[in-house]
Design a protein around this motif. Structure first.
Motif, PDB file in Angstrom:
ATOM      1  N   ARG A 106       0.855  -1.343   0.124  1.00 11.91           N
ATOM      2  CA  ARG A 106       0.065  -0.490  -0.034  1.00 11.91           C
ATOM      3  C   ARG A 106       0.652   1.041   0.064  1.00 11.91           C
ATOM      4  O   ARG A 106       0.478   1.921   0.192  1.00 11.91           O
ATOM      5  N   LEU A 107       2.171   0.914  -0.255  1.00 12.60           N
ATOM      6  CA  LEU A 107       3.394   2.314  -0.371  1.00 12.60           C
ATOM      7  C   LEU A 107       2.778   2.998  -1.829  1.00 12.60           C
ATOM      8  O   LEU A 107       2.270   1.961  -2.641  1.00 12.60           O
ATOM      9  N   PRO A 108       2.488   4.244  -1.743  1.00 13.93           N
ATOM     10  CA  PRO A 108       3.455   5.222  -0.509  1.00 13.93           C
ATOM     11  C   PRO A 108       1.917   5.584   0.163  1.00 13.93           C
ATOM     12  O   PRO A 108       2.548   6.231   1.035  1.00 13.93           O
ATOM     13  N   VAL A 109       0.560   5.683   0.252  1.00 10.46           N
ATOM     14  CA  VAL A 109       0.159   5.938   1.274  1.00 10.46           C
ATOM     15  C   VAL A 109       0.114   5.542   2.187  1.00 10.46           C
ATOM     16  O   VAL A 109      -0.390   6.315   3.262  1.00 10.46           O
ATOM     17  N   SER A 110       0.444   4.928   2.478  1.00 10.44           N
ATOM     18  CA  SER A 110       0.194   3.685   3.904  1.00 10.44           C
ATOM     19  C   SER A 110       1.756   4.076   4.442  1.00 10.44           C
ATOM     20  O   SER A 110       2.033   3.275   5.726  1.00 10.44           O
ATOM     21  N   TRP A 157      -8.890  -3.943   7.097  1.00 10.85           N
ATOM     22  CA  TRP A 157      -8.478  -2.614   7.147  1.00 10.85           C
ATOM     23  C   TRP A 157      -7.743  -2.982   8.252  1.00 10.85           C
ATOM     24  O   TRP A 157      -7.722  -3.959   9.709  1.00 10.85           O
ATOM     25  N   ILE A 158      -6.788  -2.001   8.513  1.00 13.12           N
ATOM     26  CA  ILE A 158      -5.399  -2.093  10.011  1.00 13.12           C
ATOM     27  C   ILE A 158      -5.540  -0.689  10.926  1.00 13.12           C
ATOM     28  O   ILE A 158      -5.206   0.537  10.166  1.00 13.12           O
ATOM     29  N   ARG A 184      -6.472   2.101   5.061  1.00 16.59           N
ATOM     30  CA  ARG A 184      -7.716   1.725   4.221  1.00 16.59           C
ATOM     31  C   ARG A 184      -7.161   0.452   3.437  1.00 16.59           C
ATOM     32  O   ARG A 184      -6.262   1.013   2.424  1.00 16.59           O
ATOM     33  N   PRO A 185      -7.780  -1.027   2.786  1.00 20.15           N
ATOM     34  CA  PRO A 185      -7.704  -1.425   1.945  1.00 20.15           C
ATOM     35  C   PRO A 185      -7.702  -0.523   0.530  1.00 20.15           C
ATOM     36  O   PRO A 185      -9.309   0.133   0.361  1.00 20.15           O
ATOM     37  N   PRO A 186      -6.778  -0.521  -0.365  1.00 22.24           N
ATOM     38  CA  PRO A 186      -6.703   0.177  -2.314  1.00 22.24           C
ATOM     39  C   PRO A 186      -8.941  -0.131  -2.444  1.00 22.24           C
ATOM     40  O   PRO A 186      -9.263  -1.028  -2.198  1.00 22.24           O
ATOM     41  N   ASN A 187      -9.234   1.252  -2.700  1.00 18.19           N
ATOM     42  CA  ASN A 187     -10.348   1.431  -3.423  1.00 18.19           C
ATOM     43  C   ASN A 187     -11.461   0.515  -2.869  1.00 18.19           C
ATOM     44  O   ASN A 187     -12.590   0.688  -2.998  1.00 18.19           O
ATOM     45  N   ALA A 188     -11.426   0.194  -1.162  1.00 18.71           N
ATOM     46  CA  ALA A 188     -12.394  -0.152  -0.078  1.00 18.71           C
ATOM     47  C   ALA A 188     -13.758   1.004   0.206  1.00 18.71           C
ATOM     48  O   ALA A 188     -12.634   2.583   0.904  1.00 18.71           O
TER      49      ALA A 188
END
Length: 278
Positions: A21-25, A56-57, A74-78
């Motif tokens: 999920r990087l770089p958003v995470s 979800w973390i 958040r999971p991508p596109n969730a």
């Protein structure tokens, strides 16, 4: 079946998912890396199976100055389904009636959290829109730190604490404990002239580079760039993704981040509620 958050025992088991999920995470990824030194304070939770990509973390810890801090991946596109909203609204890791801060969350999570806080819980809630800036670790490791009639080195705990509490614009009553822990446990960088700190920056407890400040009398000498490059390089060497946030209205800071090589990765928000007793 009820959708609820469950505690995570092995935080490092989340690394493969957060890496995808990087770089958003970036900030919650860095929080995972910080967990070894903050183990007694960090608490981690997942919604759905922690080995699945759609999990979800959440990471949380408590600050005396701002209350409970919540970081979310958040999971991508969730999307925010009624089940997900209910899980956050009724979670055990956050008392919505007490002071809290959702830190560096994407705008989808921000919309949900602010709506729960304002419309459902009745809180007078602030939203601070920001950009998340990062530098790729491989680029950070190649930065050159020039020498001069100054020292660039980690910040001493005692004088660093005094420096940041006087200069950090977000310091409040109770920030001493938080800033002290950041200095003791995380990387930092300061420029010293005549054995006195004149510019400083720190990796904060959110996994973000922050608290940057230069004394007025030495501005224009390039010391801000020096300490930023130093801490960016050290962060990358310590397996973090160098990252920071800047408020959307702060054109000067945004121009500075881009000048020193950082790039926008995402739009994020800080959601804050301060219980005042009203």
């Amino acid at each position: 079946m009820e959708c609820v958050f469950k505690p995570v025992e092995n935080v490092l088991s989340l690394e493969p998912i957060l890496t995808k999920r990087l770089p958003v995470s970036a900030n919650i990824y860095n929080l995972m890396k910080l967990n070894l030194k903050w183990t007694n304070e960090h608490k981690w939770f997942t919604l759905k199976d922690p080995v699945e990509d759609d999990v979800w973390i959440v990471a949380t810890f408590f600050r005396q100055d701002y209350g409970q801090v919540v970081a979310v991946s958040r999971p991508p596109n969730a999307q925010i389904t009624p089940e997900v909203r209910s899980a956050f609204s009724n979670c055990e890791f956050l008392d919505w009636a007490e002071s809290f801060m959702f830190a560096c969350v994407d705008t989808t999570v921000s919309s949900m959290a602010s709506d729960i806080s304002i419309r459902e819980k009745g809180n007078c809630t602030e939203v601070h829109p920001c950009y998340l800036y990062i530098m790729e670790p491989k680029d950070a490791l190649e930065l050159k730190i020039p020498s001069g009639n100054y020292e660039v080195k980690p910040i001493n705990n005692k004088e660093g604490l005094e420096f940041f509490l006087k200069t950090w614009k977000y310091a409040t009553e109770g920030s001493s404990d938080y800033v002290g822990k950041c200095l003791q446990r995380n990387v930092s960088a300061g420029v010293y002239t005549n054995n006195e700190i004149v510019t400083g920056v720190n990796l904060d407890g959110l996994g973000l580079i922050g608290m940057l400040y230069s004394l007025n009398e030495i501005r224009g000498k390039g010391y801000g760039r020096l300490v930023m490059h130093q801490i960016i390089k050290e962060s990358a060497a310590s397996q973090f993704v160098p990252s920071c946030t800047v408020e959307l209205r702060n054109d000067i800071s945004m121009a500075f981040q881009e000048k020193i090589g950082l790039k926008i990765a995402a739009e994020v928000d800080f959601i804050m509620y301060n219980k005042t007793g009203f």
